[in-house]
Design a protein around this motif. Structure first.
Motif, PDB file in Angstrom:
ATOM      1  N   HIS A  76       0.883  -1.166   0.000  1.00 44.88           N
ATOM      2  CA  HIS A  76       0.000   0.000   0.000  1.00 44.88           C
ATOM      3  C   HIS A  76       0.921   1.215   0.000  1.00 44.88           C
ATOM      4  CE1 HIS A  76      -3.398  -2.666   0.956  1.00 44.88           C
ATOM      5  NE2 HIS A  76      -2.541  -3.279   1.740  1.00 44.88           N
ATOM      6  N   PRO A  77       1.289   1.708  -1.177  1.00 43.93           N
ATOM      7  CA  PRO A  77       2.346   2.716  -1.269  1.00 43.93           C
ATOM      8  C   PRO A  77       2.100   3.971  -0.446  1.00 43.93           C
ATOM      9  CG  PRO A  77       1.813   1.837  -3.436  1.00 43.93           C
ATOM     10  CD  PRO A  77       0.754   1.345  -2.496  1.00 43.93           C
ATOM     11  N   HIS A  78       3.006   4.227   0.465  1.00 39.78           N
ATOM     12  CA  HIS A  78       2.996   5.437   1.269  1.00 39.78           C
ATOM     13  C   HIS A  78       4.427   5.949   1.388  1.00 39.78           C
ATOM     14  CE1 HIS A  78      -0.917   3.858   2.608  1.00 39.78           C
ATOM     15  NE2 HIS A  78      -1.193   5.073   3.044  1.00 39.78           N
ATOM     16  N   GLU A  79       4.560   7.232   1.514  1.00 39.25           N
ATOM     17  CA  GLU A  79       5.866   7.849   1.773  1.00 39.25           C
ATOM     18  C   GLU A  79       5.851   8.414   3.180  1.00 39.25           C
ATOM     19  OE1 GLU A  79       8.099  11.933   0.494  1.00 39.25           O
ATOM     20  OE2 GLU A  79       7.247  10.729  -1.138  1.00 39.25           O
ATOM     21  N   ILE A  91       2.123   9.778  13.315  1.00 35.51           N
ATOM     22  CA  ILE A  91       2.637   9.363  12.011  1.00 35.51           C
ATOM     23  C   ILE A  91       2.132  10.340  10.960  1.00 35.51           C
ATOM     24  CG2 ILE A  91       2.665   7.518  10.271  1.00 35.51           C
ATOM     25  CD1 ILE A  91       1.861   5.611  12.658  1.00 35.51           C
ATOM     26  N   LYS A  92       3.052  10.859  10.174  1.00 31.15           N
ATOM     27  CA  LYS A  92       2.672  11.722   9.053  1.00 31.15           C
ATOM     28  C   LYS A  92       3.230  11.101   7.781  1.00 31.15           C
ATOM     29  CE  LYS A  92       4.489  15.874   8.792  1.00 31.15           C
ATOM     30  NZ  LYS A  92       4.693  17.321   9.050  1.00 31.15           N
ATOM     31  N   ARG A  93       2.365  10.858   6.803  1.00 29.39           N
ATOM     32  CA  ARG A  93       2.832  10.239   5.566  1.00 29.39           C
ATOM     33  C   ARG A  93       1.910  10.584   4.406  1.00 29.39           C
ATOM     34  NH1 ARG A  93       1.682   3.718   6.294  1.00 29.39           N
ATOM     35  NH2 ARG A  93      -0.553   3.858   6.712  1.00 29.39           N
ATOM     36  N   LEU A  94       2.408  10.331   3.210  1.00 31.32           N
ATOM     37  CA  LEU A  94       1.664  10.564   1.982  1.00 31.32           C
ATOM     38  C   LEU A  94       1.187   9.239   1.411  1.00 31.32           C
ATOM     39  CD1 LEU A  94       3.888  13.164   0.090  1.00 31.32           C
ATOM     40  CD2 LEU A  94       1.521  13.526   0.800  1.00 31.32           C
ATOM     41  N   LYS A  95      -0.059   9.203   0.973  1.00 28.14           N
ATOM     42  CA  LYS A  95      -0.557   8.069   0.209  1.00 28.14           C
ATOM     43  C   LYS A  95      -0.231   8.344  -1.252  1.00 28.14           C
ATOM     44  CE  LYS A  95      -4.725   5.464  -0.958  1.00 28.14           C
ATOM     45  NZ  LYS A  95      -6.218   5.408  -0.857  1.00 28.14           N
ATOM     46  N   ILE A  96       0.421   7.380  -1.886  1.00 29.15           N
ATOM     47  CA  ILE A  96       0.884   7.545  -3.259  1.00 29.15           C
ATOM     48  C   ILE A  96       0.088   6.647  -4.193  1.00 29.15           C
ATOM     49  CG2 ILE A  96       2.886   7.442  -4.800  1.00 29.15           C
ATOM     50  CD1 ILE A  96       3.207   9.482  -2.580  1.00 29.15           C
ATOM     51  N   GLU A  97      -0.357   7.200  -5.312  1.00 34.00           N
ATOM     52  CA  GLU A  97      -1.004   6.407  -6.352  1.00 34.00           C
ATOM     53  C   GLU A  97      -0.452   6.839  -7.701  1.00 34.00           C
ATOM     54  OE1 GLU A  97      -5.218   6.195  -6.321  1.00 34.00           O
ATOM     55  OE2 GLU A  97      -5.340   5.480  -4.247  1.00 34.00           O
ATOM     56  N   TYR A  98      -0.028   5.866  -8.489  1.00 33.03           N
ATOM     57  CA  TYR A  98       0.522   6.136  -9.823  1.00 33.03           C
ATOM     58  C   TYR A  98       1.660   7.156  -9.749  1.00 33.03           C
ATOM     59  CZ  TYR A  98      -3.992   4.020 -10.836  1.00 33.03           C
ATOM     60  OH  TYR A  98      -5.083   3.187 -10.843  1.00 33.03           O
ATOM     61  N   GLY A  99       2.445   7.070  -8.675  1.00 32.97           N
ATOM     62  CA  GLY A  99       3.600   7.939  -8.529  1.00 32.97           C
ATOM     63  C   GLY A  99       3.281   9.352  -8.088  1.00 32.97           C
ATOM     64  N   GLU A 100       2.021   9.642  -7.770  1.00 35.76           N
ATOM     65  CA  GLU A 100       1.622  10.986  -7.357  1.00 35.76           C
ATOM     66  C   GLU A 100       1.048  10.977  -5.949  1.00 35.76           C
ATOM     67  OE1 GLU A 100       0.162  13.867 -10.627  1.00 35.76           O
ATOM     68  OE2 GLU A 100      -0.952  12.013 -10.932  1.00 35.76           O
ATOM     69  N   PRO A 101       1.264  12.055  -5.191  1.00 35.60           N
ATOM     70  CA  PRO A 101       0.656  12.135  -3.855  1.00 35.60           C
ATOM     71  C   PRO A 101      -0.846  12.343  -3.983  1.00 35.60           C
ATOM     72  CG  PRO A 101       1.729  14.212  -4.399  1.00 35.60           C
ATOM     73  CD  PRO A 101       2.065  13.259  -5.509  1.00 35.60           C
ATOM     74  N   ALA A 103      -0.758  21.861   1.128  1.00 38.56           N
ATOM     75  CA  ALA A 103      -0.644  22.135  -0.310  1.00 38.56           C
ATOM     76  C   ALA A 103       0.725  21.720  -0.831  1.00 38.56           C
ATOM     77  CB  ALA A 103      -0.886  23.618  -0.571  1.00 38.56           C
ATOM     78  N   GLU A 104       1.757  21.972  -0.039  1.00 37.15           N
ATOM     79  CA  GLU A 104       3.121  21.645  -0.477  1.00 37.15           C
ATOM     80  C   GLU A 104       3.297  20.143  -0.671  1.00 37.15           C
ATOM     81  OE1 GLU A 104       7.762  22.246   1.034  1.00 37.15           O
ATOM     82  OE2 GLU A 104       6.106  23.223   2.095  1.00 37.15           O
ATOM     83  N   TYR A 105       2.887  19.354   0.299  1.00 36.47           N
ATOM     84  CA  TYR A 105       3.066  17.903   0.191  1.00 36.47           C
ATOM     85  C   TYR A 105       2.192  17.288  -0.903  1.00 36.47           C
ATOM     86  CZ  TYR A 105       5.969  17.476   4.377  1.00 36.47           C
ATOM     87  OH  TYR A 105       6.993  17.550   5.282  1.00 36.47           O
ATOM     88  N   LEU A 106       1.001  17.841  -1.109  1.00 31.35           N
ATOM     89  CA  LEU A 106       0.105  17.316  -2.138  1.00 31.35           C
ATOM     90  C   LEU A 106       0.439  17.848  -3.531  1.00 31.35           C
ATOM     91  CD1 LEU A 106      -3.351  17.347  -0.322  1.00 31.35           C
ATOM     92  CD2 LEU A 106      -1.862  15.395  -0.771  1.00 31.35           C
ATOM     93  N   THR A 109      -6.521  12.221  10.554  1.00 27.91           N
ATOM     94  CA  THR A 109      -7.095  13.184   9.620  1.00 27.91           C
ATOM     95  C   THR A 109      -6.359  13.016   8.294  1.00 27.91           C
ATOM     96  OG1 THR A 109      -5.592  14.911  10.436  1.00 27.91           O
ATOM     97  CG2 THR A 109      -7.831  14.883  11.318  1.00 27.91           C
ATOM     98  N   PHE A 110      -7.115  13.067   7.215  1.00 28.35           N
ATOM     99  CA  PHE A 110      -6.578  12.899   5.873  1.00 28.35           C
ATOM    100  C   PHE A 110      -6.977  14.116   5.044  1.00 28.35           C
ATOM    101  CE2 PHE A 110      -7.806   8.866   7.652  1.00 28.35           C
ATOM    102  CZ  PHE A 110      -6.778   7.982   7.363  1.00 28.35           C
ATOM    103  N   TYR A 111      -6.055  14.585   4.238  1.00 29.28           N
ATOM    104  CA  TYR A 111      -6.345  15.660   3.302  1.00 29.28           C
ATOM    105  C   TYR A 111      -6.152  15.087   1.905  1.00 29.28           C
ATOM    106  CZ  TYR A 111      -6.314  18.365   7.498  1.00 29.28           C
ATOM    107  OH  TYR A 111      -6.619  18.829   8.752  1.00 29.28           O
ATOM    108  N   VAL A 112      -7.268  14.968   1.177  1.00 32.17           N
ATOM    109  CA  VAL A 112      -7.307  14.170  -0.047  1.00 32.17           C
ATOM    110  C   VAL A 112      -7.542  15.057  -1.265  1.00 32.17           C
ATOM    111  CG1 VAL A 112      -8.391  12.188  -1.178  1.00 32.17           C
ATOM    112  CG2 VAL A 112      -8.310  12.304   1.325  1.00 32.17           C
ATOM    113  N   ARG A 113      -6.683  14.921  -2.253  1.00 34.80           N
ATOM    114  CA  ARG A 113      -6.870  15.652  -3.506  1.00 34.80           C
ATOM    115  C   ARG A 113      -8.189  15.234  -4.151  1.00 34.80           C
ATOM    116  NH1 ARG A 113      -1.343  15.661  -7.014  1.00 34.80           N
ATOM    117  NH2 ARG A 113      -2.888  16.325  -8.568  1.00 34.80           N
ATOM    118  N   GLN A 114      -8.908  16.215  -4.686  1.00 31.70           N
ATOM    119  CA  GLN A 114     -10.197  15.920  -5.296  1.00 31.70           C
ATOM    120  C   GLN A 114     -10.164  16.024  -6.818  1.00 31.70           C
ATOM    121  OE1 GLN A 114     -12.339  18.599  -6.732  1.00 31.70           O
ATOM    122  NE2 GLN A 114     -10.527  19.875  -6.608  1.00 31.70           N
ATOM    123  N   ASP A 115      -8.948  16.246  -7.381  1.00 30.83           N
ATOM    124  CA  ASP A 115      -8.852  16.395  -8.832  1.00 30.83           C
ATOM    125  C   ASP A 115      -8.574  15.080  -9.543  1.00 30.83           C
ATOM    126  OD1 ASP A 115      -6.302  16.652  -7.459  1.00 30.83           O
ATOM    127  OD2 ASP A 115      -5.412  17.049  -9.414  1.00 30.83           O
TER     128      ASP A 115
END
Length: 239
Positions: free
Chosen positions: A97-100, A128-138, A193-196, A223-229
């Motif tokens: 489950h790709p995470h950074e 824990i602070k991390r990014l969920k990665i999909e298709y190489g993008e945060p 915004a920077e991490y996403l 808490t999760f901050y999820v891109r909506q685009d």
């Protein structure tokens, strides 16, 4: 690119309609970079504030997305994802489950986190602070808090490309009971915004999750901050 300032239609809405038609008609294909806000303001003979509002509306509709430091681009079709799947229920499926991982720390909980985890003030938590990665993008920035007393000896290596639920179940034999989530609109600023990799001021989803054991103890708060685009969420009801 022309608009009619005599019409009783807000200027930003007219700009939005012209740009939207360029996307929908295919004149601007997926991945096409839009002119800068200053260029569009000049082309339409309007203020940059008007252009910003028009582009924000297009971002909200999913037609374009902003990439921090690069510009605004035509978005492709959004991936559909079942709303329930975002809860990330434990699974026996052997896959990554790709995470950074950004940070992993044991610290005293501040008042809000302590309250949400039902801990004493300054009770020890694993943050824990991390990014969920999909298709190489945060795709999502995650802030997860676990009560240290319930998860002793947890290490950063344990959570490498792994779901928190799987760790709780496999390493600590926690019997999970239920999860409750709240979803809100949120305007990304600062490190979010920077991490996403999106422009400050871009709308995202804020997800707040509480996970309970079978004994109704809060075992995880996130808490999760999820891109909506990139994705659109749905749920189904069967009769």
């Amino acid at each position: 690119m022309q608009i009619d300032k005599k019409l009783h239609i807000p200027l930003y809405r007219q700009v939005e309609q012209v740009l939207e038609e360029k996307v929908k008609s295919g004149e601007w294909p997926i991945g096409h970079q839009l002119p800068t806000e200053q260029e569009l303001a000049h082309l339409f003979a309007v203020s940059t504030i008007t252009v910003k509002r028009a582009i924000l509306e297009l971002v909200n509709k999913g037609y374009v997305y902003r990439q921090r430091g690069k510009g605004t681009f035509v978005a492709g079709p959004r991936k559909e994802q079942n709303l329930i799947s975002f809860i990330s229920l434990p699974t026996t499926e052997q896959k990554e489950h790709p995470h950074e991982l950004i940070s992993f720390a044991i610290e005293g909980a501040d008042g809000e986190v302590a309250r949400k985890l039902s801990l004493e003030a300054d009770g020890a938590v694993i943050k824990i602070k991390r990014l969920k990665i999909e298709y190489g993008e945060p795709m999502a920035l995650e802030y997860t808090y676990l009560p240290y007393a319930k998860c002793p000896e947890l290490t950063a290596n344990d959570i490498n490309n792994e779901l928190v639920y799987n760790i709780l179940q496999r390493k600590y034999q926690v019997v999970l009971g239920r999860a409750k989530m709240f979803i809100r609109p949120y305007i990304a600023q600062g490190e979010i915004a920077e991490y996403l990799q999106i422009e400050a001021g871009t709308p995202v989803f804020e997800w707040e999750r509480f996970t309970y054991t079978k004994q109704e103890e809060v075992i995880e708060y996130s808490t999760f901050y999820v891109r909506q685009d990139k994705e659109t969420y749905y749920t189904e009801v069967y009769f």
